[in-house]
Scaffold this motif. Structure first.
Motif, PDB file in Angstrom:
ATOM      1  N   THR B  58       0.919  -1.399  -0.216  1.00 11.46           N
ATOM      2  CA  THR B  58       0.302   0.232   0.055  1.00 11.46           C
ATOM      3  C   THR B  58       0.811   1.185   0.201  1.00 11.46           C
ATOM      4  O   THR B  58       0.795   2.621  -0.546  1.00 11.46           O
ATOM      5  CB  THR B  58      -0.632   0.198   1.241  1.00 11.46           C
ATOM      6  OG1 THR B  58      -2.207  -1.391   1.122  1.00 11.46           O
ATOM      7  CG2 THR B  58      -1.595   1.914   1.259  1.00 11.46           C
ATOM      8  N   ASP B 188      -5.688  -0.126  -4.723  1.00 12.44           N
ATOM      9  CA  ASP B 188      -5.445  -1.308  -3.795  1.00 12.44           C
ATOM     10  C   ASP B 188      -6.310  -1.661  -2.932  1.00 12.44           C
ATOM     11  O   ASP B 188      -7.338  -1.207  -2.383  1.00 12.44           O
ATOM     12  CB  ASP B 188      -4.631   0.422  -2.552  1.00 12.44           C
ATOM     13  CG  ASP B 188      -4.379  -0.056  -1.586  1.00 12.44           C
ATOM     14  OD1 ASP B 188      -4.083  -1.059  -1.546  1.00 12.44           O
ATOM     15  OD2 ASP B 188      -3.838   0.556   0.081  1.00 12.44           O
ATOM     16  N   GLU B 189      -6.481  -3.059  -3.533  1.00 13.12           N
ATOM     17  CA  GLU B 189      -6.564  -4.342  -3.087  1.00 13.12           C
ATOM     18  C   GLU B 189      -8.400  -3.839  -2.754  1.00 13.12           C
ATOM     19  O   GLU B 189      -9.166  -4.126  -1.981  1.00 13.12           O
ATOM     20  CB  GLU B 189      -6.850  -3.728  -1.416  1.00 13.12           C
ATOM     21  CG  GLU B 189      -4.976  -4.560  -0.714  1.00 13.12           C
ATOM     22  CD  GLU B 189      -5.355  -5.603   0.434  1.00 13.12           C
ATOM     23  OE1 GLU B 189      -6.118  -5.465   0.713  1.00 13.12           O
ATOM     24  OE2 GLU B 189      -4.835  -5.233   1.166  1.00 13.12           O
TER      25      GLU B 189
HETATM   26 MG   LIG Z   1      -2.229  -2.698   2.260  1.00 13.87          MG
END
Ligand SMILES: [Mg+2]
Ligand SMILES: Nc1ncnc2c1ncn2[C@@H]1O[C@H](COP(=O)(O)OP(=O)(O)OP(=O)(O)O)[C@@H](O)[C@H]1O
Lengths: 223, 271
Positions: B58, B188-189
């Motif tokens: 991240t 991000d995810e």
């Molecule tokens: Mg992360």
């Protein structure tokens, strides 16, 4: 001792008191308007990246909140002239009460601002928004609804504090009632009327604030 | 202070990467999260970052989105320094204006969507184009509706986020980011906060972007199958470094490093 209520006297003084009520409303409204704008400035200043400014404003807010309003009113009106700042009772009164309540409102705003999730700020950066756009378009619209209840309480609060302006001779309700009392030696009717008038204003104001809060939340699509 | 004379003022030549991390270091206090990271992403390339929790995945995206300042090195976007700017023939830390200029080519989607709750889906998409890019409302609306169509959310364009499911919110968030016409998209995810049954509707949108658009993309995901399908390259992060990277078939099929193998078999067991 005269305990009995005199209706004829009541009706006689009513116009004068109602006239003074206008002044009370104006004082509360003006003071609140000043407090709303100034308070927002104080809240935003405490989020600035200039540490010194943040700290100074924080201290100022604490100082204002921990000294009595009546002292602040006296200070502006009587001490001001010693520094060459000569203000009329009205202007002094508005400055003092506006400043006083701006400190309280800034705390309410601060709470509202803190309630906006970090992700909202980050989304604004990702959209490349300016600081101004971020506050005006995204952060404040979300920070205000949770602050409305607190803001409403202080609106009623400032209304109830306007009698303190009588100490420097602002012709609001309390001052007028005092004047009637000292002219006629009757205090029962004028003071009772003042109480009734305050009640008649505060209650609807509190209700309207609640309604406004609900409407704003709905308009912003929240809960 | 780092000697900046080793970093070019801009990247030139035939193969300028869309994104270059050059010697980038990031630490929180004493904790070094990324250690002298070098990573290039070519124009139009889809790179997926995988790795264990806390390995810095991240952080890589957040630095590129300028959500986190870096502590060393330089990030370049489209040949221009992002974290720095040229001044007097040297690179100095970027000011707010420079950041805003270079950041314009980057868009990001978040795990928690981060849609503006007080705006409808359409308003969310129009906000950036109108306020930041200065498009007319009509232009912004046309662009936004086209993108909401692309992500399959045109029917819900007048709904507020609170009335949308997670998958729907994430699709609107993708449209909102695309409405800024970024050259680089960061994910991000984006499926991690979603219920299993709606993950597919979001991954389908990203698949479509990969297939039909010439975007450069940098993605973090725990969905190995999805990553394998759509990525040009996989980077396996471990302890703030790239432990191993390569084409998906190589990295998933015949990983060379022990840590990669251990991670992949651990992930497989979890499924
Ligand atoms: Mg992360
Ligand atoms: N704001 C912060 N302050 C301190 N430490 C942080 C902060 N943000 C991240 N970290 C630390 O940096 C390291 C890398 O975090 P990062 O979020 O990049 O990991 P990740 O690979 O994305 O993990 P995950 O798979 O759990 O999302 C972690 O050890 C994390 O605890």
């Amino acid at each position: 001792m005269s305990f009995h209520w005199r209706w004829d006297f009541t009706f006689e003084i009513m116009p004068r008191l109602l006239w003074a009520t206008l002044n009370t409303l104006m004082a509360a409204g003006l003071g609140y308007a000043i407090a709303m704008v100034l308070g927002l400035g104080l809240a935003l200043a405490q989020r600035s990246r200039f540490r010194l400014l943040t700290l100074a404003v924080r201290e100022l807010v604490e100082f204002i909140r921990s000294t009595p309003l009546v002292l602040q009113i006296f200070f502006v009106f009587y001490v001001g002239p010693q520094f060459g700042i000569r203000l009329s009772p009205w202007v002094s009164g508005m400055a003092a009460i506006g400043l006083h309540y701006s400190a309280y409102l800034s705390e309410v705003y601060r709470g509202g601002l803190a309630s906006v999730p970090r992700g909202q700020w980050e989304a604004c950066i990702a959209l490349n928004m300016t600081a101004r756009q971020t506050y005006l378009r995204v952060i404040l619209p979300q920070a205000l609804p949770p602050a409305l209840a607190g803001m409403g309480n202080y609106l009623v609060g400032i209304l109830k504090d306007t009698p303190m302006l009588s100490v420097i001779g602002v012709a609001e309700l309390m001052q007028t009632a005092n004047a009637i009392g000292s002219e006629s030696y009757r205090y029962l009717e004028p003071y009772t009327l003042v109480g009734v008038i305050f009640l008649a204003i505060s209650l609807p104001v509190a209700g309207l604030v609640r309604l406004f809060e609900i409407r704003v939340r709905r308009k912003l699509g929240m809960r | 202070m780092e000697d900046m004379s080793n970093y070019p003022l801009e990247l030139t030549g035939p193969d300028v990467p869309m994104v270059r991390f050059m010697n980038v270091t990031k630490s929180y206090g004493a904790l070094v999260v990324l250690d002298k990271l070098d990573l290039d992403v070519a124009p139009g390339e889809m790179v997926t970052i995988i790795g264990p929790s806390g390995s810095g995945k991240t952080t890589v995206l957040r630095m590129l989105m300028t959500l986190e300042p870096i502590n060393g090195g330089v990030i370049y976007v489209d040949g221009q320094p992002l974290t720095h700017m040229p001044r007097g023939g040297r690179l100095v830390p970027a000011d707010a204006r420079h950041l805003r200029k270079v950041r314009a080519s980057i868009g990001m989607c978040f795990q928690q969507f981060n849609l503006f709750p007080h705006m409808t889906a359409l308003q969310n998409c129009m906000e950036g184009p109108v306020q930041v890019l200065g498009l007319s409302r009509a232009e912004a609306r046309a662009r936004s509706e086209e993108l909401l169509e692309l992500v399959g959310m045109i029917d819900k364009k007048d709904q507020h986020p609170s009335r949308l499911s997670g998958g729907q919110q994430q699709r609107v968030a993708i449209a909102r980011a695309l409405a800024m016409r970024p050259k680089v998209m960061l994910f991000d995810e984006v499926t991690s906060a979603l219920d299993p049954e709606v993950i597919g509707e979001v991954t389908a949108v990203i698949r479509k972007l990969v297939a039909e658009h010439n975007l450069t993309m940098l993605m973090v995901t725990h969905q190995m199958g999805f990553a394998r399908d759509i990525s040009d390259r996989i980077c396996f992060f471990f302890g703030g470094r790239i432990e191993e990277q390569g084409p998906p078939d190589v990295l998933f099929g015949s990983p060379r490093r022990d840590r990669t193998r251990q991670f992949l078999s651990a992930v497989k067991e979890a499924i």
